[in-house]
Design an enzyme around this catalytic site. Structure first.
Site, PDB file in Angstrom:
ATOM      1  N   HIS A  46       0.804  -1.210   0.035  1.00 47.06           N
ATOM      2  CA  HIS A  46       0.320   0.232  -0.119  1.00 47.06           C
ATOM      3  C   HIS A  46       0.832   1.356   0.122  1.00 47.06           C
ATOM      4  O   HIS A  46       0.475   2.147  -0.671  1.00 47.06           O
ATOM      5  CB  HIS A  46      -0.969   0.062   1.019  1.00 47.06           C
ATOM      6  CG  HIS A  46      -1.523   1.290   1.493  1.00 47.06           C
ATOM      7  ND1 HIS A  46      -1.541   2.272   2.466  1.00 47.06           N
ATOM      8  CD2 HIS A  46      -2.691   1.653   0.695  1.00 47.06           C
ATOM      9  CE1 HIS A  46      -2.116   3.232   2.211  1.00 47.06           C
ATOM     10  NE2 HIS A  46      -3.100   3.021   1.326  1.00 47.06           N
ATOM     11  N   GLU A  49       2.002   2.043  -3.427  1.00 48.28           N
ATOM     12  CA  GLU A  49       1.159   2.540  -4.280  1.00 48.28           C
ATOM     13  C   GLU A  49       0.877   3.943  -3.989  1.00 48.28           C
ATOM     14  O   GLU A  49       0.856   4.899  -4.977  1.00 48.28           O
ATOM     15  CB  GLU A  49      -0.376   1.928  -3.708  1.00 48.28           C
ATOM     16  CG  GLU A  49      -1.595   2.607  -4.247  1.00 48.28           C
ATOM     17  CD  GLU A  49      -2.636   2.672  -3.689  1.00 48.28           C
ATOM     18  OE1 GLU A  49      -3.359   3.787  -3.335  1.00 48.28           O
ATOM     19  OE2 GLU A  49      -2.865   1.607  -2.663  1.00 48.28           O
ATOM     20  N   HIS A  50       1.098   4.414  -2.787  1.00 45.94           N
ATOM     21  CA  HIS A  50       1.160   5.947  -2.525  1.00 45.94           C
ATOM     22  C   HIS A  50       2.439   6.603  -3.228  1.00 45.94           C
ATOM     23  O   HIS A  50       2.404   7.742  -3.858  1.00 45.94           O
ATOM     24  CB  HIS A  50       1.052   6.052  -1.022  1.00 45.94           C
ATOM     25  CG  HIS A  50      -0.031   6.259  -0.317  1.00 45.94           C
ATOM     26  ND1 HIS A  50      -0.670   7.285   0.209  1.00 45.94           N
ATOM     27  CD2 HIS A  50      -1.089   5.305  -0.297  1.00 45.94           C
ATOM     28  CE1 HIS A  50      -1.894   6.942   0.796  1.00 45.94           C
ATOM     29  NE2 HIS A  50      -2.180   5.709   0.515  1.00 45.94           N
ATOM     30  N   GLU A 126      -4.230   8.029   7.294  1.00 52.02           N
ATOM     31  CA  GLU A 126      -5.195   6.988   6.808  1.00 52.02           C
ATOM     32  C   GLU A 126      -5.774   5.650   7.716  1.00 52.02           C
ATOM     33  O   GLU A 126      -6.917   5.345   7.915  1.00 52.02           O
ATOM     34  CB  GLU A 126      -4.958   6.389   5.369  1.00 52.02           C
ATOM     35  CG  GLU A 126      -5.683   5.684   4.396  1.00 52.02           C
ATOM     36  CD  GLU A 126      -5.312   5.179   3.178  1.00 52.02           C
ATOM     37  OE1 GLU A 126      -5.888   4.213   2.316  1.00 52.02           O
ATOM     38  OE2 GLU A 126      -4.016   5.374   2.679  1.00 52.02           O
TER      39      GLU A 126
END
Length: 423
Positions: A46, A49-50, A126
């Site tokens: 993840h 991905e950022h 997040e």
């Protein structure tokens, strides 16, 4: 019309031409998710991905965003249990820009040290947002219990500690190991020229390295009875029962989907009608399916007041017993088939949904599952198939129970839930 091919470096390409569409959607699917992680680097898929949005050799982060905003397109990404997807949707004339931009992000991202440190703060915010959702916390607790000792037990976002511990060296090691041509699928749906698009893909993604693919490890959790709860100062109690489900490539997926529609997967389902509509005991109650390469789960969720817990759990048990004893009616079987087919067809009307369906099918199953094939398999389901999956799934020896809410008498609740569901 479908097209399947491979780029010169081995990246699989699937396309569907929709001549009447004015848009085109493209996605790059990478075989990198928590399935490739361990506790020490949990959340790294993840985080990468950022980072692919944080600047390349050719563009700054703001220039990546402006490139698509300036033409009215949409760009985003998401990380799932088994893969990461980067996607763009634009008017068909802007497909070359979308291809070039995605290839730039995939192959030329900088992973700048300063940006990594800033993005840690973003990801931790997040995580906070996620922890403020008790339903999500309940599902994470359930996954920890059911998939204990396997990567499937880990949260996609990671934790504060694992995110803090990520560094550029670790990130690049994971990226270089998993962002390979053998582990990618490019999916396109919409109005485009095949030959020109395929040539552009070959030119744009040629620098993605092709290395020998390492076979993924099999993940076969040892499902057994477990009960656990987590205190959270909230008004509502969030409750889940998890059961061993069906793995992704099994034909039993189709009877399970049909049974799920009838049992708890829709507003007309037994759980929704009997517990919410007739009794008014819950606001939210449903069942759903998650399937992976080697395993799967079937889950029942309810959001309810603490004082309704025991009555609702008793009613859930009663509905499970009724399903095991009496199955479903012929009328329910036919209605559920039509509902499933209708939902599936309607869900594939846009270029974006078609792109996602094609990409996931090719990445996870290594083939395109056509609309006609899905409809045929739904139509072929008989009552014997329903009976088989009902007895396979509703096996109390493998039930896992998780709940999150404002509860101080955890031991008492655990014993009550065991008495109702596990004995």
């Amino acid at each position: 019309m479908y097209f399947e091919d491979r780029l010169d470096n081995g990246i699989k390409v699937v396309m569907e031409k929709i001549p009447i569409a004015k848009s085109v959607s493209i996605g790059v699917f990478v075989n990198a998710g928590i399935i490739k992680e361990d506790k020490q680097i949990n959340g790294i898929s993840h985080f990468i991905e950022h980072m692919l949005f944080k600047g390349t050799k050719n563009r700054s982060a703001i220039e990546i965003a402006q490139a698509i905003d300036s033409i009215g397109g949409q760009i985003n990404a998401y990380t799932s249990t088994e893969y990461t997807c980067y996607y763009i949707k634009v008017l068909d004339k802007h497909l070359p820009l979308a291809i070039e931009l995605l290839s730039d992000m995939i192959t030329n991202s900088l992973f700048d040290e300063e940006e990594i440190n800033k993005e840690k703060g973003v990801v931790k915010e997040e995580i906070k947002m996620y922890l403020d959702s008790p339903e999500d916390v309940t599902y994470d607790l359930l996954s920890e219990m059911m998939f204990e000792g396997t990567p499937l037990s880990l949260p996609i976002l990671g934790s504060y500690d694992t995110v803090d511990n990520l560094n550029r060296e670790t990130i690049l090691e994971f990226y270089n190991k998993n962002y390979l041509a053998n582990d990618m699928v490019i999916s396109i749906a919409g109005n485009f020229d095949y030959n020109g698009t395929f040539k552009l893909l070959n030119d744009s993604f040629r620098s993605v390295p092709a290395k020998n693919k390492v076979e993924d490890l099999s993940i076969n959790p040892n499902f057994k009875q477990k009960v656990d709860g987590c205190y959270k100062d909230i008004e509502q109690l969030n409750f889940c029962i998890g059961m061993k489900g069906i793995k992704r490539d099994s034909d039993d997926i189709y009877p399970l989907l049909i049974m799920n529609n009838i049992f708890g997967g829709s507003m007309s389902s037994r759980l929704f009608q009997r517990i919410r509509e007739e009794r008014g005991l819950v606001y939210s109650i449903y069942s759903h399916i998650a399937s992976f390469k080697d395993t799967g789960i079937f889950t029942i969720y309810a959001g309810l007041g603490r004082e309704q817990l025991i009555e609702v759990v008793q009613l859930i048990r009663k509905n499970i017993e009724d399903m095991k004893k009496n199955l479903i009616t012929k009328d329910e079987l036919e209605r559920s088939k039509e509902q499933l087919k209708g939902n599936y067809i309607l869900g594939l009307e846009g270029t974006f949904s078609r792109m996602l369906d094609l990409g996931k099918s090719k990445l996870l199953l290594n083939r395109i599952v056509t609309l006609d094939e899905v409809l045929e398999k739904i139509d072929r389901v008989e009552m014997d198939d329903i009976e088989r999956v009902v007895h396979k799934v509703f096996n109390k020896d493998k039930y896992n129970i998780a709940y999150v809410g404002n509860v101080n008498n955890k031991e008492k609740i655990n014993n009550q839930l065991k008495e109702i569901l596990l004995n």
